[in-house]
Structure formats: structure tokens, C-alpha cells
Design a protein around this motif. Sequence first.
Motif, PDB file in Angstrom:
ATOM      1  N   ASN A 539     -43.100 -39.698 -23.510  1.00 28.84           N
ATOM      2  CA  ASN A 539     -41.732 -39.330 -23.878  1.00 28.84           C
ATOM      3  C   ASN A 539     -41.752 -38.713 -25.276  1.00 28.84           C
ATOM      4  OD1 ASN A 539     -38.990 -39.010 -23.940  1.00 28.84           O
ATOM      5  ND2 ASN A 539     -38.550 -41.152 -24.433  1.00 28.84           N
ATOM      6  N   PRO A 540     -41.601 -37.391 -25.389  1.00 37.12           N
ATOM      7  CA  PRO A 540     -41.452 -36.434 -24.286  1.00 37.12           C
ATOM      8  C   PRO A 540     -42.803 -36.156 -23.617  1.00 37.12           C
ATOM      9  CG  PRO A 540     -41.523 -35.269 -26.361  1.00 37.12           C
ATOM     10  CD  PRO A 540     -41.543 -36.735 -26.704  1.00 37.12           C
ATOM     11  N   PRO A 541     -42.776 -35.712 -22.328  1.00 42.02           N
ATOM     12  CA  PRO A 541     -44.043 -35.450 -21.635  1.00 42.02           C
ATOM     13  C   PRO A 541     -44.711 -34.183 -22.161  1.00 42.02           C
ATOM     14  CG  PRO A 541     -42.185 -34.873 -20.241  1.00 42.02           C
ATOM     15  CD  PRO A 541     -41.606 -35.536 -21.460  1.00 42.02           C
ATOM     16  N   LEU A 542     -46.036 -34.149 -22.065  1.00 38.85           N
ATOM     17  CA  LEU A 542     -46.822 -32.977 -22.436  1.00 38.85           C
ATOM     18  C   LEU A 542     -47.533 -32.466 -21.186  1.00 38.85           C
ATOM     19  CD1 LEU A 542     -48.400 -34.268 -25.787  1.00 38.85           C
ATOM     20  CD2 LEU A 542     -46.323 -32.897 -25.485  1.00 38.85           C
ATOM     21  N   SER A 543     -47.820 -31.168 -21.138  1.00 38.07           N
ATOM     22  CA  SER A 543     -48.437 -30.590 -19.938  1.00 38.07           C
ATOM     23  C   SER A 543     -49.361 -29.445 -20.307  1.00 38.07           C
ATOM     24  CB  SER A 543     -47.353 -30.095 -18.964  1.00 38.07           C
ATOM     25  OG  SER A 543     -46.589 -29.037 -19.543  1.00 38.07           O
ATOM     26  N   SER A 544     -50.201 -29.068 -19.328  1.00 42.80           N
ATOM     27  CA  SER A 544     -51.064 -27.899 -19.454  1.00 42.80           C
ATOM     28  C   SER A 544     -51.256 -27.303 -18.066  1.00 42.80           C
ATOM     29  CB  SER A 544     -52.417 -28.284 -20.082  1.00 42.80           C
ATOM     30  OG  SER A 544     -53.096 -29.209 -19.259  1.00 42.80           O
ATOM     31  N   ASN A 545     -51.696 -26.011 -18.017  1.00 46.33           N
ATOM     32  CA  ASN A 545     -51.803 -25.271 -16.756  1.00 46.33           C
ATOM     33  C   ASN A 545     -53.225 -24.802 -16.530  1.00 46.33           C
ATOM     34  OD1 ASN A 545     -49.006 -25.518 -16.404  1.00 46.33           O
ATOM     35  ND2 ASN A 545     -48.633 -23.655 -17.604  1.00 46.33           N
ATOM     36  N   ALA A 546     -53.544 -24.612 -15.252  1.00 54.31           N
ATOM     37  CA  ALA A 546     -54.797 -23.972 -14.852  1.00 54.31           C
ATOM     38  C   ALA A 546     -54.492 -23.043 -13.683  1.00 54.31           C
ATOM     39  CB  ALA A 546     -55.842 -25.013 -14.466  1.00 54.31           C
ATOM     40  N   SER A 547     -55.119 -21.877 -13.676  1.00 51.41           N
ATOM     41  CA  SER A 547     -54.893 -20.923 -12.580  1.00 51.41           C
ATOM     42  C   SER A 547     -55.850 -21.223 -11.431  1.00 51.41           C
ATOM     43  CB  SER A 547     -55.102 -19.503 -13.077  1.00 51.41           C
ATOM     44  OG  SER A 547     -56.437 -19.312 -13.532  1.00 51.41           O
ATOM     45  N   LEU A 548     -55.384 -20.983 -10.205  1.00 48.05           N
ATOM     46  CA  LEU A 548     -56.173 -21.269  -9.003  1.00 48.05           C
ATOM     47  C   LEU A 548     -56.063 -20.072  -8.058  1.00 48.05           C
ATOM     48  CD1 LEU A 548     -57.747 -23.080  -7.037  1.00 48.05           C
ATOM     49  CD2 LEU A 548     -55.544 -24.064  -6.334  1.00 48.05           C
ATOM     50  N   ASN A 549     -57.212 -19.554  -7.633  1.00 45.90           N
ATOM     51  CA  ASN A 549     -57.282 -18.496  -6.633  1.00 45.90           C
ATOM     52  C   ASN A 549     -57.838 -19.091  -5.344  1.00 45.90           C
ATOM     53  OD1 ASN A 549     -56.325 -16.325  -8.203  1.00 45.90           O
ATOM     54  ND2 ASN A 549     -58.331 -16.156  -9.210  1.00 45.90           N
ATOM     55  N   ILE A 550     -57.033 -18.999  -4.263  1.00 43.72           N
ATOM     56  CA  ILE A 550     -57.470 -19.489  -2.954  1.00 43.72           C
ATOM     57  C   ILE A 550     -57.778 -18.261  -2.097  1.00 43.72           C
ATOM     58  CG2 ILE A 550     -56.825 -20.794  -0.903  1.00 43.72           C
ATOM     59  CD1 ILE A 550     -54.941 -22.417  -2.599  1.00 43.72           C
ATOM     60  N   PHE A 551     -59.017 -18.165  -1.633  1.00 45.04           N
ATOM     61  CA  PHE A 551     -59.457 -17.043  -0.819  1.00 45.04           C
ATOM     62  C   PHE A 551     -59.546 -17.470   0.648  1.00 45.04           C
ATOM     63  CE2 PHE A 551     -61.130 -16.260  -5.067  1.00 45.04           C
ATOM     64  CZ  PHE A 551     -60.696 -14.958  -5.289  1.00 45.04           C
ATOM     65  N   ILE A 552     -58.928 -16.652   1.526  1.00 47.98           N
ATOM     66  CA  ILE A 552     -58.976 -16.938   2.961  1.00 47.98           C
ATOM     67  C   ILE A 552     -60.251 -16.305   3.507  1.00 47.98           C
ATOM     68  CG2 ILE A 552     -57.710 -16.876   5.137  1.00 47.98           C
ATOM     69  CD1 ILE A 552     -56.278 -18.269   2.777  1.00 47.98           C
ATOM     70  N   VAL A 553     -61.075 -17.084   4.176  1.00 52.40           N
ATOM     71  CA  VAL A 553     -62.355 -16.599   4.711  1.00 52.40           C
ATOM     72  C   VAL A 553     -62.134 -16.141   6.159  1.00 52.40           C
ATOM     73  CG1 VAL A 553     -64.737 -17.212   5.216  1.00 52.40           C
ATOM     74  CG2 VAL A 553     -63.591 -18.168   3.199  1.00 52.40           C
ATOM     75  N   ASP A 554     -62.560 -14.895   6.417  1.00 56.71           N
ATOM     76  CA  ASP A 554     -62.343 -14.303   7.735  1.00 56.71           C
ATOM     77  C   ASP A 554     -63.182 -14.999   8.802  1.00 56.71           C
ATOM     78  OD1 ASP A 554     -61.383 -12.309   9.600  1.00 56.71           O
ATOM     79  OD2 ASP A 554     -63.400 -11.439   9.481  1.00 56.71           O
ATOM     80  N   GLN A 555     -62.592 -15.153  10.006  1.00 51.03           N
ATOM     81  CA  GLN A 555     -63.284 -15.656  11.178  1.00 51.03           C
ATOM     82  C   GLN A 555     -63.265 -14.553  12.255  1.00 51.03           C
ATOM     83  OE1 GLN A 555     -64.598 -19.051  11.356  1.00 51.03           O
ATOM     84  NE2 GLN A 555     -64.287 -18.650   9.161  1.00 51.03           N
ATOM     85  N   ASN A 556     -64.241 -14.555  13.172  1.00 51.65           N
ATOM     86  CA  ASN A 556     -64.332 -13.546  14.224  1.00 51.65           C
ATOM     87  C   ASN A 556     -63.365 -13.910  15.360  1.00 51.65           C
ATOM     88  OD1 ASN A 556     -65.158 -11.231  15.553  1.00 51.65           O
ATOM     89  ND2 ASN A 556     -67.000 -12.185  16.406  1.00 51.65           N
ATOM     90  N   ASP A 557     -62.093 -13.697  15.074  1.00 52.60           N
ATOM     91  CA  ASP A 557     -61.066 -14.099  16.028  1.00 52.60           C
ATOM     92  C   ASP A 557     -60.334 -12.899  16.657  1.00 52.60           C
ATOM     93  OD1 ASP A 557     -59.877 -13.334  13.675  1.00 52.60           O
ATOM     94  OD2 ASP A 557     -58.353 -14.917  13.699  1.00 52.60           O
ATOM     95  N   ASN A 558     -60.875 -11.675  16.478  1.00 56.01           N
ATOM     96  CA  ASN A 558     -60.262 -10.484  17.062  1.00 56.01           C
ATOM     97  C   ASN A 558     -61.331  -9.668  17.823  1.00 56.01           C
ATOM     98  OD1 ASN A 558     -57.314 -10.183  15.976  1.00 56.01           O
ATOM     99  ND2 ASN A 558     -58.557 -10.798  14.192  1.00 56.01           N
ATOM    100  N   ALA A 559     -61.061  -9.314  19.128  1.00 52.09           N
ATOM    101  CA  ALA A 559     -61.984  -8.477  19.926  1.00 52.09           C
ATOM    102  C   ALA A 559     -61.810  -7.012  19.546  1.00 52.09           C
ATOM    103  CB  ALA A 559     -61.696  -8.662  21.416  1.00 52.09           C
ATOM    104  N   PRO A 560     -62.879  -6.213  19.697  1.00 53.48           N
ATOM    105  CA  PRO A 560     -62.739  -4.780  19.399  1.00 53.48           C
ATOM    106  C   PRO A 560     -61.707  -4.132  20.332  1.00 53.48           C
ATOM    107  CG  PRO A 560     -65.028  -5.408  19.521  1.00 53.48           C
ATOM    108  CD  PRO A 560     -64.267  -6.560  20.040  1.00 53.48           C
ATOM    109  N   GLU A 561     -61.060  -3.103  19.876  1.00 52.64           N
ATOM    110  CA  GLU A 561     -60.038  -2.369  20.643  1.00 52.64           C
ATOM    111  C   GLU A 561     -60.467  -0.894  20.721  1.00 52.64           C
ATOM    112  OE1 GLU A 561     -55.284  -1.219  20.375  1.00 52.64           O
ATOM    113  OE2 GLU A 561     -56.182  -2.646  18.940  1.00 52.64           O
ATOM    114  N   ILE A 562     -60.619  -0.385  22.022  1.00 55.55           N
ATOM    115  CA  ILE A 562     -61.052   1.010  22.229  1.00 55.55           C
ATOM    116  C   ILE A 562     -59.838   1.911  22.110  1.00 55.55           C
ATOM    117  CG2 ILE A 562     -62.057   2.661  23.885  1.00 55.55           C
ATOM    118  CD1 ILE A 562     -63.642   0.362  25.065  1.00 55.55           C
TER     119      ILE A 562
END
Length: 641
Positions: A539-562
Motif C-alpha cells: 500500500n500503495p502497490p508497485l508493479s513492473s511489466n514484461a513483454s511476451l511474444n506468442i508464436f503459433i506453430v504451423d501444423q500440416n492441417d491443409n491438403a493441396p488445392e489444384i
Amino acid sequence: MAAGPYRPKCSRLVGICVLLGALWKIQAEQIRYSVPEELEEGSYVGSIAKDLGLEPLELSERGVRIISRGKTQLFALNPRMGSLVTAGKIDREELCDRSPKCVVSLEILLEDKVKIFGVEVEIIDVNDNVPNFGTEQREIKVAENESPGTRFPLPEAFDPDVGVNSLQGYQLSSNVHFSLDVQSGADGIKYPELVLELALDREEVAVHHLLLTAFDGGDLAHSGTVKIHVTLVDTNDNAPVFTQPEYHVKVPENVPVGYRLLTVKATDPDEGANGEVTYSFRKVREKMSQLFQLNSLTGDITVLGDLDYEDSGFYDIDVEAHDGPGLRARSKVLVTVLDVNDNAPEVTVTSLISSVQETSPPGTVIALFNVHDSDSGENGFVTCSILDNLPFTLEKTYGNYHRLLTCRTLDREEVSEYNITVTATDHGMPPLSTETQISLQVVDINDNPPAFPHASYSAYIPENNPRGASILSMSAQDPDSIENARVTYSLAEDTLHGLSLSSYVSINSDTGVLYALCSFDFEQVRDLQLLVRASDSGNPPLSSNASLNIFIVDQNDNAPEILYPSLPTDGSTGVELAPCSAEPGYLVTKVVAVDRDSGQNAWLSYRLQESCGKSEPLLVSEKINVNEELGVVQYVDFKTV
């Protein structure tokens, strides 16, 4: 002629009134009062509240109390009246013996100001002791042929009171043969002597019975008596004579019991019993009889009890030599007791705090203590010290009082508790010291924000993850304590594709673990950029920040389209025609295809599916070829086509 009966002219008082002497203040904030001895417990001494500039009720509120090193508390505070009162009957003679002035010192502590006031109370003597000869009767042997004018020492009376209340004089019962003469010595003591006025005749009266009376002065005068029996004997014309009128001796206070101080010596030229000299103490007091012993035959004076310089540094001993018939001589033995360093300093903690906030300014008082050494001179001179590496200092205040202070701002995260050793050392040889331990807790304040080990973090999660999957655990440290160190976690508000980030991920406020709230699709969202906040509960509260990058990892979930050639939508066969004259390598068509995935998941390769005709088998791969990488379709051989 014998003196007439003694009648004191002083008026008698019905009771003893409290003597309130003039009250004044001196430098160093000292207060003085005077009060007669023998008052009842609770008797008024002085208005301490008034002299401290306080109202009576403020004594308790401001923590005013008496500090005394004595074994017996002589005075107390009456908080309702705001006065200093007696804590019991005070016997001046027991307290100060025959000292001309009896002053008791005490200190008054004003707790809230950590301030000391010295108070001196003079104890006024009252006439509460009777002159005492120490014996009921004394025999004096006198040769019958003694000449008129011969003097004979008489026993002296002792009155422990002082001034006018002490012994004032003597008187002798009426007798035609003897009179009384009182001599005053250099020390002011009155010595009664019996003077022969008329020649004696043993055959006429063998024993003369006299009464010697001693009286003191003051109001309500007292007196004491001793019976004198004068026995006539044959001639003894020489009294013993001491070799010295006074004997001086100095002795350390730590000599053992049985130590011989000195030998007194008296000679008598008479022969036989008239010249046999024996020795004794005169008017020896009980305390002195417990410390010294005189051999009546040899004159050796030895130590009978433990000497203590702090109890008394000087003794005045009266000795007497007498021959067989009773002629006497007097001398004095003056014993000076030398101090040795046999008392370690005494440390009395008067005021103490057990904890202090870490932001307290330098100069904050931690403790107030008094240092006392019963020895004298260098043996009683005391210095105090603490370790140099501690953030504290000692400051001498009034008299022998010292204060322990902080010398800089404390930091609980650096040291949360101090065990301070105060060493009091005297200057004797060898020096003696006393150690006093003072423990101090440093109370935490919220002066440190939570801190992440890194300013930024990266995390990876495959697409098509299940909802609620754990992504990453974030952790911040706070060096404060208790609530000031309890960390909670949250995400800064932001949006992605028009939706709040809180719809994609959440963080456990207690553990800092991040969870996926949805199943990610790499083809829609490839990364998230977040700001994680760590806050403490101070009281009073103190704080600090950190940045976070979340990367989505691709999966082979789509068939080729001619894309080309595309299947016809008009019901035709979709046959690619080639001329019969086409040479090997002729471009039949080019197949175009795409894959929504990325990386290796989107790398494409082409191949032909095998088929055969109705009449005879024909391997397509023998006649038509496709480039696996480019998707180009070419004729290889037309002979069988």
C-alpha cells in the motif's frame, strides 16, 4: 562543683512536619527537594509534575517514571496528584551514616521525549536516636594517693544523629570528690574526663558510685546514662603510653581475611600488674567489629571480614591501652581502603524499541541505557562501544546515560534483523567489561516493485491446440516481505482482429501461468504480442511489466488445392488434346496447385496416377511424364498412342 541537672531549652513538637526546602532547577535539568527522615510511606516530597512543566494526569500519559539503581526504592510517583512521595520510611543514619549532608539522587525519565531529569532529595536529620555509651557500667580503678587535679578518661557516648541532634554534652551526678570536665578533640568529638577534686581515702570509702549522663540537642532531646564505679587501689602512678598518637595504614580492598594491618604498641614503666598492658577497641560500632579484630595481648589488628571500598573507603578506629589497675591511654588507627578494579560496569537499559521501519531517518533512537561502575577513579571510568560495521552510533547524554541511534537509513532487504552488542569497559588495570545484547527487527515497507528476470519472453504453441492448454509460466520476484512481496499477475488490455486479447489467452493471477482460451489457426493468427504486469500487494502497490511474444506453430492441417487444370463444371470430360505429330517432350499441360500451410507443410510435389486402357494394359508413366517440382506434363513416346 558538679554541674546542675540538664534541662533542654528547645521546644517539643507534637509531630514532625514535612520540611519542604527551596526548590530550584540547575543546569543539566536537575531538580532538588528536601524532606525529613522517618516520614510515613506516601508522604509528600515535591510537585514533580509542576517542576517538569506538566499537568498531573500527563505523568502517566507521557510515560514519566523513576529510574533508580539502588536496591531499595526510596521514592515513588503519585500520578493522581502529580507529586513525588516517599516509598517507605527513610532512616538517614542507615542511608548516610554520619555524613554531614545526606543527598539521594534519582532520575526521572520522560519516556515520550526520551529525556532524563536529575532529582536530588536531601534527607534532613531528626532527633530519633538516643546517646548510647555501649555499656551499662564502667569501673575505674584509682590509686588512693592520687593528687587532686588528676584526670581519668570516662566512656564516651555515641549518637548517630548529626548537627544539633547529635551528642551535645555530659553531666555527672553530684559528688564532693569528683567533677566532670569535657574536652573537645581536633576531630570535634567531646571526651568526658573525671577530675579528682579532693584526696581519697580507701579506708574511708573503697568505692564511689557515680552516674554519667550524655544528652543530645534539638527538639525532644534524648539522653543516655552509664554507671561509673570508682574503685580505690594501691598506687599505680604511670599510665600506658602509645608509641604514636595516630597510626596510619593503607590497604587494598581485596586483602584476604586474617591479613594483619599493623600492630599498635603502648608501654608502661610500672612493674608487675601495674605495667601489664592490654589493648581494646573503644566505642567500636557493630559494623567495624565485623571487619577488624584486635589482639588484646599483642596489639595486632587483623582483617576479620571482607573490605569493600565501595562500601567505605576510610575507617577511624579508636584503640585503648590499659594497665592492670586500669590506667588507660588512647590512640587512633586511621585505615584507608584502596580501590581495586573488582567491579565490572553495570548496564541498565531504560528505554528500548524492538523494531524500526526501514525508512526511519538517521538519528532514530533505538535504546536509552545507563552505565554505572561502583569503582572509583580510572577503575570507575567507563566507555561504551559497538562494532564499527553496524549502521548505529552511541551518543552520551545526561550523566552516565547513553543513546543508541541509527546513523543511516536501514534497508530490510539488506539486513532484516540486527543483534547489537553494546560493550561497556572501564579503564582499570586489567579492564573489566560488560556486554549487553540489543535485538532490533527492521520492519518492511513496500519499496521494491516485483521484477521479472527478463524484459521480454517468447513462447511457442502449435495450432489446433486444445482449449485451456498451458503456454508459459511467468514469474517475478519481490524482495519485500509478507503482503509487500505477494505478487499477482495480469495482462494489459489490447485487441487483435477486433477482439480483446483476453479472449485469446488468460493468466493465473497467483501462479503466472498463461493458458490458451481458444484453438489457434496458424492460417489466421501467426503471433500474439502481450504485456504481462506483475503487481505486489503493498500500500500503495508497485508493479513492473514484461513483454511476451506468442508464436503459433504451423501444423500440416491443409491438403493441396489444384488450381489448374480445374475440373470442368459443364459436364465435359476435361480432356487435354495434343496433336498426333507432337514430338517427345511436347508440353501437354502445366498443373498449378497451392497449399495454405507454410514451410515444409506447404512444399508440393507432383506425380501421375497409373491407369490402363480397355483393350490392352498401358502404363501412363511410359508415355507421359510429369515434373515433380514444376508440375509440367510432357509426352514421352507416341508410337503406341
